[in-house]
Design a protein around this motif. Structure first.
Motif, short mmCIF file in Angstrom:
data_model
loop_
_atom_site.label_atom_id
_atom_site.label_comp_id
_atom_site.label_asym_id
_atom_site.label_seq_id
_atom_site.Cartn_x
_atom_site.Cartn_y
_atom_site.Cartn_z
N SER A 118 -19.88 -40.61 -56.73
CA SER A 118 -19.33 -39.36 -56.20
C SER A 118 -18.24 -39.75 -55.23
O SER A 118 -18.30 -40.80 -54.59
N PHE B 61 -15.35 -38.64 -52.09
CA PHE B 61 -15.24 -37.79 -50.91
C PHE B 61 -13.92 -38.05 -50.18
O PHE B 61 -13.38 -39.16 -50.22
N TYR C 140 -12.97 -37.55 -46.13
CA TYR C 140 -13.40 -37.19 -44.79
C TYR C 140 -12.18 -37.15 -43.89
O TYR C 140 -11.21 -37.89 -44.09
N GLN D 275 -10.97 -37.19 -39.68
CA GLN D 275 -11.37 -37.48 -38.30
C GLN D 275 -10.27 -37.01 -37.38
O GLN D 275 -9.19 -37.61 -37.32
N GLY E 228 -15.95 -37.02 -34.44
CA GLY E 228 -16.58 -37.72 -35.54
C GLY E 228 -15.95 -37.30 -36.86
O GLY E 228 -15.03 -36.50 -36.89
N LEU E 229 -16.47 -37.85 -37.95
CA LEU E 229 -15.93 -37.53 -39.27
C LEU E 229 -16.48 -36.21 -39.77
O LEU E 229 -17.65 -35.88 -39.54
N LEU F 116 -16.66 -33.87 -43.42
CA LEU F 116 -16.40 -33.85 -44.84
C LEU F 116 -15.33 -32.80 -45.14
O LEU F 116 -15.46 -31.64 -44.76
N LYS G 233 -15.24 -32.88 -51.78
CA LYS G 233 -15.93 -33.88 -52.58
C LYS G 233 -15.87 -33.50 -54.06
O LYS G 233 -15.57 -32.36 -54.41
N PHE H 176 -9.97 -40.33 -44.55
CA PHE H 176 -10.69 -41.42 -45.19
C PHE H 176 -11.15 -41.00 -46.58
O PHE H 176 -11.77 -39.95 -46.74
N TYR I 6 -25.01 -43.34 -56.46
CA TYR I 6 -26.39 -42.95 -56.20
C TYR I 6 -27.35 -43.75 -57.06
O TYR I 6 -27.25 -43.75 -58.29
N SER J 1 -27.98 -43.43 -50.15
CA SER J 1 -26.70 -42.70 -50.23
C SER J 1 -25.64 -43.33 -49.37
O SER J 1 -24.89 -42.64 -48.72
N LYS J 2 -25.55 -44.64 -49.34
CA LYS J 2 -24.57 -45.23 -48.44
C LYS J 2 -23.15 -44.91 -48.90
O LYS J 2 -22.86 -44.87 -50.10
N LEU J 3 -22.27 -44.68 -47.92
CA LEU J 3 -20.87 -44.40 -48.20
C LEU J 3 -20.04 -45.66 -48.02
O LEU J 3 -20.23 -46.39 -47.05
N PHE K 36 -16.16 -46.67 -47.47
CA PHE K 36 -14.93 -46.02 -47.03
C PHE K 36 -13.70 -46.88 -47.29
O PHE K 36 -13.76 -48.11 -47.27
#
Lengths: 114, 115
Positions: free
Chosen positions: A32, A34, A36, A38, A43-44, A46, A49, A89, A95, A100-102, A104
Motif C-alpha cells: 500500500s 501513502f 504524508y 509534515q 508530526g506527520l 496522512l 493513500k 514524504f 502487509y 504494518s511498518k512504514l 519512508f
C-alpha cells in the motif's frame, strides 16, 4: 528489501503553480502506498493513500495514482497555496498479516511563495 | 491533534546517559510504532508493538529497547547515548496490527539532543 525514492528537493513554487513530486518504490510484496505531510514543528499527517494498483488517492486538492507498471506514486496538485508549504514524504507498507511498518522516502521540502 | 501524546517534547542530555521517551496512543488503538527522524538517515522505522507484544523490528540499535504496557502506553529507552542519536523520535498508533486500512496516527515527536 523495501525502499522508496523521492525526487531531490527542495522545491520552491509560486502560488497557484502546478505541483508534481515524483515517488518510485521497490517492494518485496504487494504494497500500500501513502503520502504524508509534515508541517513545521508538527508530526506527520496522512495526506492520501492507495491500497491497490490503479487506485487514486485524493485529499485537499492533492492526488496520486498507484501505478504498478512503473512502480510509481507521484503526488500532484493543480494549484498550490502558501499553506501547502511543508515537507512531503512518500511511504509504503507491505502487509504480512503480522505488522504494518512504514518505509519512508527521504522527504522533500516544498515552499510556496505568494 | 492526532490524539497521540508524547513526552517530553524536548530532551537534552549528555553522551553516555540513558533516557526514556513516553508515548500514549489514541484511545482504542492497540498498536504502537516508534520512528526516528534524523538529517542523515531520514525517517526510519524502529519497532512496533501490538497489545503488548512485539510485532516488528526495524533499524533499532541494541542500545535501544522498547515496551508496551498493559494500559497500552509505550516507552522507548535509549542508553549509552551517542552524538549520532540526536534526532526527532516519533510515536504512532493504529487500531490493528496490519492491513491496508490500518492508518497510523503520529504524535508530535520528542526532540532528543545529545551533547
Amino acid at each position: 528489501g523495501d525502499s522508496v525514492t523521492q525526487m531531490e528537493g527542495p522545491v520552491t513554487l509560486s502560488e497557484e503553480a502546478f505541483l508534481t513530486i515524483n515517488c518510485t518504490y521497490t517492494a518485496t510484496g504487494y504494497p500500500s502506498l501513502f503520502w504524508y505531510v509534515q508541517y513545521p514543528g508538527e508530526g506527520l499527517q496522512l495526506l492520501l493513500k492507495a491500497t491497490k494498483a490503479d487506485d487514486k488517492g485524493s485529499n485537499k486538492g492533492f492526488e496520486a495514482t498507484y501505478r504498478k507498471e512503473t512502480t510509481s506514486f507521484h503526488l500532484e496538485k493543480g494549484s498550490v497555496q502558501v499553506s501547502d508549504s511543508a515537507v512531503y514524504f512518500c511511504a509504503l507498507s507491505v502487509y504480512t498479516g503480522a505488522n504494518s511498518k512504514l518505509t519512508f522516502g527521504k522527504g522533500i521540502t516544498l515552499s510556496v511563495r505568494p | 491533534d492526532s490524539g497521540v501524546t508524547q513526552t517530553p517534547k524536548h530532551l537534552i542530555t549528555a553522551t553516555g546517559q540513558r533516557v526514556t521517551l513516553r508515548c500514549s496512543p489514541r484511545s482504542g488503538d492497540l498498536s504502537v510504532y516508534w520512528y526516528q527522524q534524523s538529517l542523515d538517515q531520514g525517517l526510519q522505522f524502529l519497532i512496533q508493538y501490538y497489545n503488548g507484544e512485539e510485532r516488528a523490528k526495524g533499524n533499532i540499535l541494541e542500545r535501544f529497547s522498547a515496551q508496551q504496557f498493559p494500559d497500552l502506553h509505550s516507552e522507548l529507552n535509549l542508553s549509552s547515548l551517542e552524538l549520532g542519536d540526536s534526532a526527532l523520535y516519533f510515536c504512532a498508533s493504529s487500531v490493528g496490527p496490519s492491513g491496508g486500512d490500518n492508518e497510523q496516527f503520529f504524535g508530535p515527536g520528542t526532540r532528543l539532543t545529545v551533547l
